[in-house]
Design an enzyme around this catalytic site. Sequence first.
Site, PDB file in Angstrom:
ATOM      1  N   SER A   1       0.836  -1.194   0.000  1.00  0.00           N
ATOM      2  CA  SER A   1       0.000   0.000   0.000  1.00  0.00           C
ATOM      3  C   SER A   1       0.877   1.254   0.000  1.00  0.00           C
ATOM      4  CB  SER A   1      -0.854  -0.022   1.267  1.00  0.00           C
ATOM      5  OG  SER A   1      -1.372   1.255   1.526  1.00  0.00           O
TER       6      SER A   1
ATOM      7  N   TYR B   1      -2.002  -1.330  10.692  1.00  0.00           N
ATOM      8  CA  TYR B   1      -2.254  -1.870   9.347  1.00  0.00           C
ATOM      9  C   TYR B   1      -1.099  -1.487   8.419  1.00  0.00           C
ATOM     10  CZ  TYR B   1      -3.804  -1.935   4.521  1.00  0.00           C
ATOM     11  OH  TYR B   1      -3.846  -2.131   3.161  1.00  0.00           O
TER      12      TYR B   1
ATOM     13  N   LYS C   1       2.090  -3.826   6.583  1.00  0.00           N
ATOM     14  CA  LYS C   1       2.486  -3.861   5.167  1.00  0.00           C
ATOM     15  C   LYS C   1       3.986  -3.589   5.052  1.00  0.00           C
ATOM     16  CE  LYS C   1      -1.467  -4.715   3.276  1.00  0.00           C
ATOM     17  NZ  LYS C   1      -1.698  -6.006   2.655  1.00  0.00           N
TER      18      LYS C   1
HETATM   19  P1  NAD Z   1     -10.800  -7.442   1.109  1.00  0.00           P
HETATM   20  O1  NAD Z   1     -10.982  -7.434   2.585  1.00  0.00           O
HETATM   21  O2  NAD Z   1     -11.982  -7.255   0.243  1.00  0.00           O
HETATM   22  O3  NAD Z   1     -10.076  -8.808   0.667  1.00  0.00           O
HETATM   23  C1  NAD Z   1      -9.186  -9.491   1.502  1.00  0.00           C
HETATM   24  C2  NAD Z   1      -9.632 -10.947   1.539  1.00  0.00           C
HETATM   25  O4  NAD Z   1      -8.737 -11.683   2.367  1.00  0.00           O
HETATM   26  C3  NAD Z   1     -11.022 -11.142   2.107  1.00  0.00           C
HETATM   27  O5  NAD Z   1     -11.788 -11.917   1.199  1.00  0.00           O
HETATM   28  C4  NAD Z   1     -10.804 -11.889   3.429  1.00  0.00           C
HETATM   29  O6  NAD Z   1     -11.863 -12.768   3.734  1.00  0.00           O
HETATM   30  C5  NAD Z   1      -9.492 -12.591   3.164  1.00  0.00           C
HETATM   31  N1  NAD Z   1      -8.679 -12.862   4.342  1.00  0.00           N
HETATM   32  C6  NAD Z   1      -8.360 -12.019   5.359  1.00  0.00           C
HETATM   33  N2  NAD Z   1      -7.579 -12.635   6.250  1.00  0.00           N
HETATM   34  C7  NAD Z   1      -7.383 -13.901   5.804  1.00  0.00           C
HETATM   35  C8  NAD Z   1      -6.662 -15.020   6.303  1.00  0.00           C
HETATM   36  N3  NAD Z   1      -6.021 -14.951   7.454  1.00  0.00           N
HETATM   37  N4  NAD Z   1      -6.671 -16.153   5.583  1.00  0.00           N
HETATM   38  C9  NAD Z   1      -7.347 -16.241   4.401  1.00  0.00           C
HETATM   39  N5  NAD Z   1      -8.056 -15.213   3.888  1.00  0.00           N
HETATM   40  C10 NAD Z   1      -8.067 -14.061   4.582  1.00  0.00           C
HETATM   41  O7  NAD Z   1      -9.671  -6.357   0.762  1.00  0.00           O
HETATM   42  P2  NAD Z   1      -9.203  -5.787  -0.646  1.00  0.00           P
HETATM   43  O8  NAD Z   1      -9.595  -4.376  -0.706  1.00  0.00           O
HETATM   44  O9  NAD Z   1      -9.590  -6.711  -1.728  1.00  0.00           O
HETATM   45  O10 NAD Z   1      -7.629  -5.811  -0.414  1.00  0.00           O
HETATM   46  C11 NAD Z   1      -6.824  -6.897  -0.831  1.00  0.00           C
HETATM   47  C12 NAD Z   1      -5.403  -6.650  -0.369  1.00  0.00           C
HETATM   48  O11 NAD Z   1      -4.940  -5.403  -0.887  1.00  0.00           O
HETATM   49  C13 NAD Z   1      -5.247  -6.557   1.159  1.00  0.00           C
HETATM   50  O12 NAD Z   1      -4.036  -7.173   1.522  1.00  0.00           O
HETATM   51  C14 NAD Z   1      -5.191  -5.072   1.392  1.00  0.00           C
HETATM   52  O13 NAD Z   1      -4.480  -4.759   2.567  1.00  0.00           O
HETATM   53  C15 NAD Z   1      -4.449  -4.591   0.167  1.00  0.00           C
HETATM   54  N6  NAD Z   1      -4.707  -3.175  -0.123  1.00  0.00           N
HETATM   55  C16 NAD Z   1      -5.994  -2.739  -0.291  1.00  0.00           C
HETATM   56  C17 NAD Z   1      -6.235  -1.383  -0.531  1.00  0.00           C
HETATM   57  C18 NAD Z   1      -7.651  -0.880  -0.687  1.00  0.00           C
HETATM   58  O14 NAD Z   1      -7.836   0.334  -0.621  1.00  0.00           O
HETATM   59  N7  NAD Z   1      -8.647  -1.736  -0.909  1.00  0.00           N
HETATM   60  C19 NAD Z   1      -5.169  -0.481  -0.619  1.00  0.00           C
HETATM   61  C20 NAD Z   1      -3.871  -0.961  -0.465  1.00  0.00           C
HETATM   62  C21 NAD Z   1      -3.656  -2.320  -0.226  1.00  0.00           C
HETATM   63  N1  UFG Z   2     -12.530  10.995   3.382  1.00  0.00           N
HETATM   64  C1  UFG Z   2     -13.535  11.856   3.747  1.00  0.00           C
HETATM   65  N2  UFG Z   2     -14.676  11.328   4.284  1.00  0.00           N
HETATM   66  C2  UFG Z   2     -14.867   9.987   4.443  1.00  0.00           C
HETATM   67  C3  UFG Z   2     -13.826   9.116   4.062  1.00  0.00           C
HETATM   68  C4  UFG Z   2     -12.666   9.653   3.534  1.00  0.00           C
HETATM   69  O1  UFG Z   2     -13.404  13.054   3.614  1.00  0.00           O
HETATM   70  O2  UFG Z   2     -15.915   9.583   4.945  1.00  0.00           O
HETATM   71  C5  UFG Z   2     -11.319  11.549   2.770  1.00  0.00           C
HETATM   72  C6  UFG Z   2     -10.046  11.227   3.536  1.00  0.00           C
HETATM   73  O3  UFG Z   2      -9.818  12.189   4.522  1.00  0.00           O
HETATM   74  C7  UFG Z   2      -9.006  11.220   2.408  1.00  0.00           C
HETATM   75  C8  UFG Z   2      -9.784  10.721   1.199  1.00  0.00           C
HETATM   76  O4  UFG Z   2     -11.153  10.933   1.510  1.00  0.00           O
HETATM   77  O5  UFG Z   2      -8.576  12.530   2.150  1.00  0.00           O
HETATM   78  C9  UFG Z   2      -9.570   9.241   0.910  1.00  0.00           C
HETATM   79  O6  UFG Z   2      -9.835   8.489   2.104  1.00  0.00           O
HETATM   80  P1  UFG Z   2      -9.980   6.893   2.070  1.00  0.00           P
HETATM   81  O7  UFG Z   2     -10.310   6.460   3.460  1.00  0.00           O
HETATM   82  O8  UFG Z   2     -10.889   6.477   0.979  1.00  0.00           O
HETATM   83  O9  UFG Z   2      -8.516   6.409   1.649  1.00  0.00           O
HETATM   84  P2  UFG Z   2      -7.112   6.641   2.380  1.00  0.00           P
HETATM   85  O10 UFG Z   2      -6.222   7.301   1.379  1.00  0.00           O
HETATM   86  O11 UFG Z   2      -7.241   7.256   3.697  1.00  0.00           O
HETATM   87  O12 UFG Z   2      -6.688   5.139   2.643  1.00  0.00           O
HETATM   88  C10 UFG Z   2      -6.426   4.244   1.569  1.00  0.00           C
HETATM   89  C11 UFG Z   2      -6.719   2.802   1.992  1.00  0.00           C
HETATM   90  C12 UFG Z   2      -5.799   2.375   3.093  1.00  0.00           C
HETATM   91  C13 UFG Z   2      -4.376   2.617   2.705  1.00  0.00           C
HETATM   92  C14 UFG Z   2      -4.163   4.032   2.236  1.00  0.00           C
HETATM   93  C15 UFG Z   2      -2.803   4.189   1.638  1.00  0.00           C
HETATM   94  O13 UFG Z   2      -8.046   2.679   2.446  1.00  0.00           O
HETATM   95  O14 UFG Z   2      -5.966   0.974   3.267  1.00  0.00           O
HETATM   96  O15 UFG Z   2      -5.091   4.362   1.209  1.00  0.00           O
HETATM   97  O16 UFG Z   2      -2.544   5.487   1.266  1.00  0.00           O
HETATM   98  F1  UFG Z   2      -3.557   2.370   3.742  1.00  0.00           F
END
Ligand code: NAD
Ligand code: UFG
Length: 343
Positions: A124, A150, A154
């Site tokens: 991330s 979190y 990572k």
């Molecule tokens: P998500 O929660 O939708 O998907 C993660 C999946 O992993 C889920 O289906 C959950 O059931 C499964 N899981 C969790 N712990 C587990 C375990 N111990 N064993 C087996 N399965 C397990 O999340 P996502 O948004 O699809 O994110 C996927 C990956 O990308 C994550 O590692 C997340 O940290 C990373 N990531 C997501 C974002 C974002 O904004 N969505 C940003 C940066 C990184």
């Molecule tokens: N925000 C609002 N109102 C809300 C939610 C978010 O104003 O209800 C704003 C936040 O302050 C930020 C922007 O919208 O400025 C984006 O916020 P998000 O929560 O959608 O995303 P973040 O950038 O905070 O976080 C995301 C992922 C995290 C990851 C991070 C890495 O959700 O998992 O990017 O930069 F760690």
Amino acid sequence: MAILVTGGAGYIGSHTLIELYKAGLESVVYDNLSNASKESLKRVAQIIGQEITFVEGDIRNKEQLRELFSNYSIDGVIHFAGLKAVAESVQKPLEYYDNNVVGTLRLLEVMGEFDCKSIIFSSSATVYGEPNKMPIREEFPTGNGITNPYGRSKYMIEEILKDLSKSDSSWKIVILRYFNPIGAHESGLIGEDPNGIPNNLMPYISQVAIGKLNELQVFGDDYPTVDGTGVRDYIHVVDLANAHVKALEYLQKQTVMPEPLIVNVGRGQGYSVLELIRAFEKVSGVKVPYRIVGRREGDVAISYADATLAKKKLDWVARYDIEKMCADSWNWQKKNPNGYETS
Ligand code: NAD
Ligand code: UFG
């Protein structure tokens, strides 16, 4: 030969299954369903016209993993499984370190036992903390100024992967640092389905638009940005999914890798909260009431990627713009007002 997709029932994983299928690759999903349901996999099957191989299990369970690797011929792993709620990680740090860090260790150990040494890891942009320059390049320092467990999980996993690579160059590792994935598959059959009240901006906006929530709270309008609200690099989840296929293709071409390839996955363009709201209103035709409130603890003002390395190393570029992201998020929300529960 198949690609193991840990966490494949989740938001990014389910979209990646479609891109893998389109690239002619077999996948096996391994997920403990802690933040997903099998419904997402049914929907993926509906889209591609083919069942998804699914094994329910936890990445922390070595016996289950050994059985998985014994039963399937796994060529490489795309490792999505993990917990991802930033605020929850502050409340439950041990759970996050156990699930994300220990889980990844167990997975790597079993991969090593079965001589399966190719992995793409979901990292991330949060590992950069609060950089003092934009756009963010991969060589910027990481690990400083991360505000939550979190994000630190990572960072720790990235360091473990670097050490592993140093110890044995037959490991082939790509670390993808995602920026802000939003949007959904254009069928509207799969998308992001947060539990309870969403933490992230786009699902919050779309739940306000559908009438499930009254108004959006905008966290701060006094940042040094175009309009004072936070700026992020939003990326369509289908583009992000496609980056994994490109990363697999890259790995297949390597014989040895002395270090992991680390790549930003973003579009290289920042949008403010208010700009995203306006784009959403434009494509949906629905007004999104919002109120400015105080800053959210731990938020950075601006975060957007330098995406040139992804193009250079993976031949990957994002195809979809902010309006397509909003249109597809809205399509998913409209068709599934209660997420996967509706079916
Ligand atoms: P998500 O929660 O939708 O998907 C993660 C999946 O992993 C889920 O289906 C959950 O059931 C499964 N899981 C969790 N712990 C587990 C375990 N111990 N064993 C087996 N399965 C397990 O999340 P996502 O948004 O699809 O994110 C996927 C990956 O990308 C994550 O590692 C997340 O940290 C990373 N990531 C997501 C974002 C974002 O904004 N969505 C940003 C940066 C990184
Ligand atoms: N925000 C609002 N109102 C809300 C939610 C978010 O104003 O209800 C704003 C936040 O302050 C930020 C922007 O919208 O400025 C984006 O916020 P998000 O929560 O959608 O995303 P973040 O950038 O905070 O976080 C995301 C992922 C995290 C990851 C991070 C890495 O959700 O998992 O990017 O930069 F760690």
